[in-house]
Design an enzyme around this catalytic site. Structure first.
Site, PDB file in Angstrom:
ATOM      1  N   TYR A 115       0.843  -1.193   0.000  1.00 44.30           N
ATOM      2  CA  TYR A 115       0.000   0.000   0.000  1.00 44.30           C
ATOM      3  C   TYR A 115       0.882   1.247   0.000  1.00 44.30           C
ATOM      4  O   TYR A 115       1.632   1.490   0.954  1.00 44.30           O
ATOM      5  CB  TYR A 115      -0.935   0.019   1.210  1.00 44.30           C
ATOM      6  CG  TYR A 115      -1.933  -1.119   1.278  1.00 44.30           C
ATOM      7  CD1 TYR A 115      -2.211  -1.910   0.168  1.00 44.30           C
ATOM      8  CD2 TYR A 115      -2.610  -1.402   2.459  1.00 44.30           C
ATOM      9  CE1 TYR A 115      -3.125  -2.953   0.233  1.00 44.30           C
ATOM     10  CE2 TYR A 115      -3.540  -2.433   2.530  1.00 44.30           C
ATOM     11  CZ  TYR A 115      -3.777  -3.216   1.414  1.00 44.30           C
ATOM     12  OH  TYR A 115      -4.688  -4.245   1.486  1.00 44.30           O
ATOM     13  N   GLY A 166     -12.337   1.439   5.472  1.00 49.48           N
ATOM     14  CA  GLY A 166     -11.417   2.563   5.407  1.00 49.48           C
ATOM     15  C   GLY A 166     -12.172   3.866   5.576  1.00 49.48           C
ATOM     16  O   GLY A 166     -13.395   3.886   5.703  1.00 49.48           O
TER      17      GLY A 166
END
Length: 335
Positions: A55, A286
């Protein structure tokens, strides 16, 4: 407050809403806002955090590490993953070889600012490395204390069965699978879920809102809202494009009265739908701003009646993806 669930049949308890920082920390969200989101998650009772070395090429782990600095480590459950290319993306900076697993974990621990992770997961299946080598490396990771549990992500049912058998020969077991799962994406139900349930593995699912589509904010025939993932040129727009079809957006709008009838927002309905399934240990959520988390955690503890679950199925109809062959890893792996 957010409730805890066991991770499969293991003794580890994780929060049923787990905070994830894919496509946000280190890329789409400024560091100060990302750290504020993590602190909000903690305030809301979320103690489980999911990230991966790939990420933002390590930046997401670094931001998460800074955000969790000063917290009691024993009160947190930190997950990360290994497989995809990282760093300068050399020949050994990818896959599940012993070299990449060991070096990848050490790098993740440095970025996260911790001596160990609670859950270390194989981000995809590696066709180019013998499964025995991968599982032997994971066994050594466990013995070193640098990870407490091992899992996989997006492996097929056959790969999971083979992995669990090999893990048993190495003296440990796989405890988790991290697949994509939502009311729109249900490809794991036919094969993966039965295999994992038989083997005692819990599902830590990502994208329970189908990358934001199930929030209902994308309207058919209308431009995407400014600042939304569909307008993000740093990767978000590409990822969500598969859902931006008129028939999908129209079907999602048919969920609005369903949500209203049970007193939920569209995002809350999407998350609550996922959490109704007992094979789900956690839904990864998220956020690009703290208020999103405050709304989403209200899906915890919601019990959706069977007629509501059926209404969701009826509204989405033929746009739901159910093909079990959509669970797959790249072959060959990226070089």
């Amino acid at each position: 407050m957010v409730a805890y669930r066991h991770l499969g049949s293991s003794g580890l308890k994780i929060t049923e809403i787990t905070y994830g920082n894919w496509l946000t920390h280190g890329s789409q969200v400024e560091a100060d806002t990302a750290i504020e989101c993590v602190h909000t998650a903690l305030d809301l009772g979320i103690t489980s955090f999911d990230t991966a070395d790939v990420y933002a090429n390590g930046a997401a782990e670094e931001v998460l590490g800074r955000a969790l600095a000063g917290q009691r480590r024993e009160s947190l459950e930190i997950f990360t993953k290994v497989y995809w290319p990282v760093g300068p993306m050399g020949a050994n900076d990818v896959g599940l070889s012993r070299k990449h697993i060991m070096e990848g974990l050490n790098a993740s621990l440095r970025r996260l600012g911790t001596d160990y992770v609670d859950l270390y997961q194989a981000h995809r299946y590696d066709y180019e490395t013998p499964l025995e080598e991968t599982m032997a490396a994971f066994a050594d990771v466990l013995r070193s204390g640098k990870a407490l549990y091992i899992g996989v992500s997006e492996w097929t049912a056959d790969q999971i069965r083979s992995g669990q058998e090999m893990a048993g020969q190495m003296g440990f077991r796989l405890v988790s699978n991290q697949p994509q799962y939502s009311a729109l994406w249900r490809v794991i139900e036919e094969r993966v879920v039965p295999a994992c349930s038989e083997l005692g593995m819990g599902q830590v699912v990502w994208s329970p809102m189908a990358e934001g589509i199930l929030s209902g904010k994308y309207l058919p025939g209308q431009p995407a809202p400014e600042g939304s993932r569909a307008t993000d040129s740093r990767g978000g727009a590409r990822m969500i494009s598969r859902w931006m079809r008129p028939e999908v957006l129209s079907a999602v709008q048919a969920l609005r009265p369903v949500a209203q009838d049970v007193g939920l927002s569209m995002p809350q309905l999407a998350i609550a739908w996922v959490l109704q399934h007992d094979f789900v240990s956690a839904a990864i959520v998220g956020a690009s701003r703290p208020s999103q988390l405050a709304e989403n955690v209200q899906a915890c503890g919601v019990s959706l009646p069977q007629d509501v679950m059926e209404a969701v199925d009826a509204a989405l109809g033929e746009v739901v993806e159910r093909d079990p062959d959509r669970t797959q890893s790249p072959n060959p792996r990226p070089a």
